[in-house]
Design an enzyme around this catalytic site. Sequence first.
Site, PDB file in Angstrom:
ATOM      1  N   GLY A  82       0.816  -1.205   0.000  1.00 16.40           N
ATOM      2  CA  GLY A  82       0.000   0.000   0.000  1.00 16.40           C
ATOM      3  C   GLY A  82       0.850   1.256   0.000  1.00 16.40           C
ATOM      4  N   HIS A  83       1.900   1.282   0.826  1.00 15.38           N
ATOM      5  CA  HIS A  83       2.807   2.430   0.836  1.00 15.38           C
ATOM      6  C   HIS A  83       3.521   2.579  -0.507  1.00 15.38           C
ATOM      7  CE1 HIS A  83       2.794   1.395   5.282  1.00 15.38           C
ATOM      8  NE2 HIS A  83       2.489   2.673   5.315  1.00 15.38           N
TER       9      HIS A  83
ATOM     10  N   GLY B 188      -2.796   7.734   1.501  1.00 17.05           N
ATOM     11  CA  GLY B 188      -3.705   6.647   1.183  1.00 17.05           C
ATOM     12  C   GLY B 188      -5.142   6.964   1.559  1.00 17.05           C
TER      13      GLY B 188
ATOM     14  N   ASP C  32      -7.202   5.586   5.265  1.00 16.37           N
ATOM     15  CA  ASP C  32      -7.565   6.496   6.349  1.00 16.37           C
ATOM     16  C   ASP C  32      -8.185   7.734   5.707  1.00 16.37           C
ATOM     17  OD1 ASP C  32      -7.839   8.120   8.565  1.00 16.37           O
ATOM     18  OD2 ASP C  32      -5.994   7.403   9.497  1.00 16.37           O
TER      19      ASP C  32
ATOM     20  N   SER D  63      -2.424  -2.962   5.868  1.00 18.26           N
ATOM     21  CA  SER D  63      -2.111  -2.102   7.003  1.00 18.26           C
ATOM     22  C   SER D  63      -0.903  -2.669   7.725  1.00 18.26           C
ATOM     23  CB  SER D  63      -3.296  -2.038   7.975  1.00 18.26           C
ATOM     24  OG  SER D  63      -2.924  -1.401   9.189  1.00 18.26           O
TER      25      SER D  63
ATOM     26  N   ARG E 131      -0.542  -2.638  10.781  1.00 16.28           N
ATOM     27  CA  ARG E 131      -1.058  -3.283  11.986  1.00 16.28           C
ATOM     28  C   ARG E 131      -1.655  -4.660  11.709  1.00 16.28           C
ATOM     29  NH1 ARG E 131      -2.223   2.358  13.439  1.00 16.28           N
ATOM     30  NH2 ARG E 131      -1.164   2.821  15.431  1.00 16.28           N
TER      31      ARG E 131
END
Length: 282
Positions: free
Chosen positions: A40-41, A151, A154, A189, A191
């Site tokens: 994602g990053h 992104g 969030d 994520s 997390r």
Amino acid sequence: MTDAFRIVRTPAALTAAIAAWQRAGRRVAFVPTMGALHDGHLALVRLGLQHADACAASIFVNPKQFGPTEDLDRYPRDEAGDVEKLKGAGCTLLYAPSVATMYPPGFASHVRVAGLPDALCGRVRPGHFDGVATVVAKLLAAARADVAVFGEKDWQQLAIIRRMAADLDLGTQIIGCPIVRDADGLALSSRNAYLSADERARALALPRALADARTALLDGLPVAPALAMGLKSLKAAGFARTDYFELVDGATLASLGAVQPGARLMAAAVMGTTRLIDNLAV
């Protein structure tokens, strides 16, 4: 033009490096992160490079956006591994300051965007978005990049940063990057690493509940029963609690009683000890 990868650790060095690119006629993208990078990053970097000629990223685990009982100390950190991922995605500059550099003795300022932080995540994480706004304002002010990429996972954070950048005339265009998901649909994520295998499987109820609620809304089901259906699905999957499952205006984050252009389904729920967020456009 091929650039050698560099790491800088002070605001002045970041400003100088990006300004040098810009003097050479190059547009620059900037991607702020807290590290523990995943695909994602890296999608943020790749999108940045579609809008610019060079990309810089930052890694800074910002203590001001963690509450006293949250996971600041155990938040995953792997600068060496992150550097290799950034190189592979085409990023050639990393800003990795220390906490003392970002918040030196006597630091006394903070940035607050009125209204937007009080909804959704802000109701259960008081002060979180003030910490986000403060650190992002500092990062954007030091970078002075042409575009910055955040992104859409969030969405509330993205809405706050867009408002702040416009209100403060920061001069950097804010671009949202669509959510990147695993093949099974779970939003990526950092997390997610906290989830056990069983929790990871049950967490799939979150994107499914959002998708089912969107389908129901578009089929004409009123908002209240559509949201109730989503909440029931999350409870049945074993989420310890659901902080919210709401239909909101994507710009103002105000709750909606009916579908309208720009509406977005937003959800946050806790699986085990891990809080997950997700959202879908309706």
